[in-house]
Design an enzyme around this catalytic site. Structure first.
Site, short mmCIF file in Angstrom:
data_model
loop_
_atom_site.label_atom_id
_atom_site.label_comp_id
_atom_site.label_asym_id
_atom_site.label_seq_id
_atom_site.Cartn_x
_atom_site.Cartn_y
_atom_site.Cartn_z
N LYS A 88 48.91 -30.62 -15.81
CA LYS A 88 49.59 -29.79 -16.81
C LYS A 88 49.45 -28.32 -16.42
O LYS A 88 48.42 -27.91 -15.86
CB LYS A 88 48.98 -30.06 -18.19
CG LYS A 88 49.72 -29.41 -19.35
CD LYS A 88 49.08 -29.82 -20.68
CE LYS A 88 49.77 -29.18 -21.87
NZ LYS A 88 49.17 -29.57 -23.15
N SER A 163 52.46 -31.53 -26.48
CA SER A 163 52.91 -30.53 -25.54
C SER A 163 52.78 -30.95 -24.07
O SER A 163 53.35 -30.31 -23.19
CB SER A 163 52.14 -29.23 -25.76
OG SER A 163 50.77 -29.43 -25.47
N SER A 187 48.47 -33.56 -28.33
CA SER A 187 49.39 -33.30 -27.22
C SER A 187 49.32 -34.23 -26.02
O SER A 187 50.14 -34.14 -25.12
CB SER A 187 49.17 -31.87 -26.71
OG SER A 187 49.92 -30.99 -27.50
N1 GLN Z 1 51.78 -30.23 -31.73
C1 GLN Z 1 50.55 -29.61 -32.03
C2 GLN Z 1 50.70 -28.11 -32.01
O1 GLN Z 1 51.76 -27.69 -31.77
C3 GLN Z 1 49.49 -30.04 -31.06
C4 GLN Z 1 49.56 -29.36 -29.78
C5 GLN Z 1 48.45 -29.70 -28.85
O2 GLN Z 1 47.73 -30.67 -29.04
N2 GLN Z 1 48.27 -28.85 -27.86
O3 GLN Z 1 49.81 -27.39 -32.24
#
Ligand code: GLN
Length: 502
Positions: A88, A163, A187
């Site tokens: 990532k 994400s 995410s």
């Molecule tokens: N969707 C969640 C957010 O936007 C989780 C994101 C994540 O785990 N990095 O914060």
């Protein structure tokens, strides 16, 4: 890519029926072809320029050990030798670009390796390339990347989830054997469920955060994406454990069981006590196809004699609110370092530092990140909203203590990963609240600092696009081995449930 799990790939590398260089070349060729296609998947943003070279070095090591009759010995020291993986875009790989999916880090080059990268490289694995993500890991669909969305490999009209949509799509599309993602609120599990693969969120501390760009530091964890729980276990086994560079890191007690993961037997499953939170079953907007897949997993567990109870945990209704208060407050603080002076992009009109900060941040950050910085700073400002932060923290403490209490009587919390499967591109991008609700079933895990795996458990009906559905097995802190063994038992009986391994 010719093989779909690490075990078979390592076997083939040892037998010489495939080389690491071939695996890397296949991925690079697919990446180039994809980039030029009409609707690119956009899983990788770039392939690392030295991946091929590292693969050739691995092949040479294998060949030399073979000649010397020490191949097994070599693989006992380097169990992932020659295995390529996706990274990532918020995990540092020395000498490579890192942008967190943001324009503000354009041109930034990581000066050192994240600890997880060091440990994987020491085990012989090959970092293949940098994968797309929502900007600064804020999002649930990878549509908030400044470098275009990552599409879903099962059907490119749909999002990959976020994400960590890039590494999830790369693994799902067989462009990498496993992927490193990060979790703050779901995410890894969310894109795993949307793309039909396994995704593990580790207990807070099990994987070092050194070299990983911070979003919400009290929640952030590295997570793993792969086609099988066994693959996740193998990679976790070389990465887990304390790190002198991360004070929050901790050892995983039974990590010696990870290298050769034994799935739970039927007898072991019959002794499990499973809790299903009533609050999640009653969720408005849960797609009936998701409920059907969930029932199926539940029936599988009860058919083997596991004891299943529906439990009442009213505090879970407040988890998403608590998560967004805490995550955004920490994000506002963490992201203050991107000021145009220290990292990446700088916009300087010669009007002094204040103007330089304003211009750099105005141009560098995308709208969702700006929204979150504004909300986070508002929540932190005592004059207006200091109480909100305290309330968020109080709810979190209660979630933590109630989960700890629950795990005194239960082994696993069972729930869907998300109330709905992957949605079409553009469907939620202008509705932040709807996007935030994708995390309804994931954030309690991060708030409680426990572990959870999303398993590819089935698909929606044709009317809903035949998209993968993920179900979670969550466990107490440091119970990775338990959730992985249960997930492997599922995998053994339902191989390739999310997507066919062709
Ligand atoms: N969707 C969640 C957010 O936007 C989780 C994101 C994540 O785990 N990095 O914060």
């Amino acid at each position: 890519m010719a093989f779909f799990n690490i075990k078979d790939t390592v076997k083939a590398l040892k037998e010489g029926t495939v080389t690491s260089a071939q695996l890397v070349k296949d991925s690079i060729d697919t990446f180039e072809k994809d980039k030029a296609s009409a609707i690119p998947l956009n899983a990788f943003l770039e392939m690392y320029s030295d991946a091929a070279e590292k693969a050739e070095a691995a092949d040479k090591e294998i060949a030399e050990a073979k000649a010397a009759g020490t191949l097994d010995d070599l693989y006992s020291k380097k169990p992932l030798l020659g295995v390529p993986f996706a990274v990532k875009d918020n995990i540092s790989v020395k000498g490579q670009r890192l942008t967190c999916g943001s324009k503000i880090l354009e041109g930034y080059v990581a000066p050192y390796n994240a600890t997880v990268i060091n440990r994987l490289e020491a085990s012989g694995a090959i970092p293949l390339g940098r994968c797309n993500q929502d900007e600064f890991a804020m999002g649930s669909s990878t549509e908030y990347s400044s470098y275009g969305p990552t599409r879903n490999p099962i059907n490119r009209d749909f999002v990959s989830g976020g994400s960590s949509g890039g590494p999830a799509a790369a693994v799902s599309a067989n462009q990498a054997l496993f992927g490193l993602g990060t979790e703050t609120g779901g995410s890894v599990r969310l894109p795993a469920s949307y793309c039909g693969i396994y995704g593990l969120k580790t207990t807070y501390g099990v994987l070092s955060r050194w070299g990983v760009v911070a979003y919400g530091s009290s929640l952030d964890q590295v997570g793993l994406l792969a086609h099988t729980p066994d693959d996740i276990a193998k990679t976790l086994s070389v990465m887990a454990g304390t790190d002198m560079y991360d004070d929050t890191s901790a050892d995983l007690p039974d990590s010696d069981q990870l290298a050769d993961l034994a799935a739970f037997t039927d007898e072991e499953i019959s002794k499990l006590k499973i809790a299903i939170p009533k609050q999640f079953l009653e969720t408005e907007g849960m797609l009936s196809d998701v409920s059907a897949v969930f029932e199926n997993v539940k029936n599988w567990l009860s058919s083997k004699g596991a004891k299943i109870d529906v439990v009442d945990l009213p505090i879970l209704d407040a988890s998403i609110a608590s998560y967004y208060v805490i995550a955004l407050s920490e994000a506002a603080s963490n992201l203050s370092r991107f000021d145009g002076i220290r990292y990446g992009r700088r916009v300087d009109n010669g009007q002094g530092y204040d103007e330089l900060y304003v211009q750099t941040r105005s141009e560098g950050f995308g709208p969702e990140v700006k929204r979150r910085i504004v909300i986070g700073n508002y929540v932190l400002s005592e004059q207006f909203s200091g109480d909100t932060y305290k309330k968020g923290m109080t709810v979190r403490a209660k979630i933590q203590s109630e989960m700890a209490k629950l795990f005194e009587s239960y082994d696993i919390v069972l729930c869907p990963t998300c109330p709905t499967p992957a949605f079409k591109l553009g469907q939620k991008v202008d509705s932040p609240l709807e996007m935030y609700l994708s995390d309804l079933f994931t954030t309690f895990v991060n708030l409680a600092r426990i572990t959870s795996i999303s398993i590819p458990a089935g698909k929606t009906t044709e009317a809903n696009g035949s998209m993968p559905v993920g179900i979670q097995f969550a466990g107490a802190m440091f119970s990775e081995v338990k959730v992985l063994k249960l997930a492997q038992a599922w995998e053994n009986e339902h191989p390739g449930c999310g997507i066919p391994l062709k």
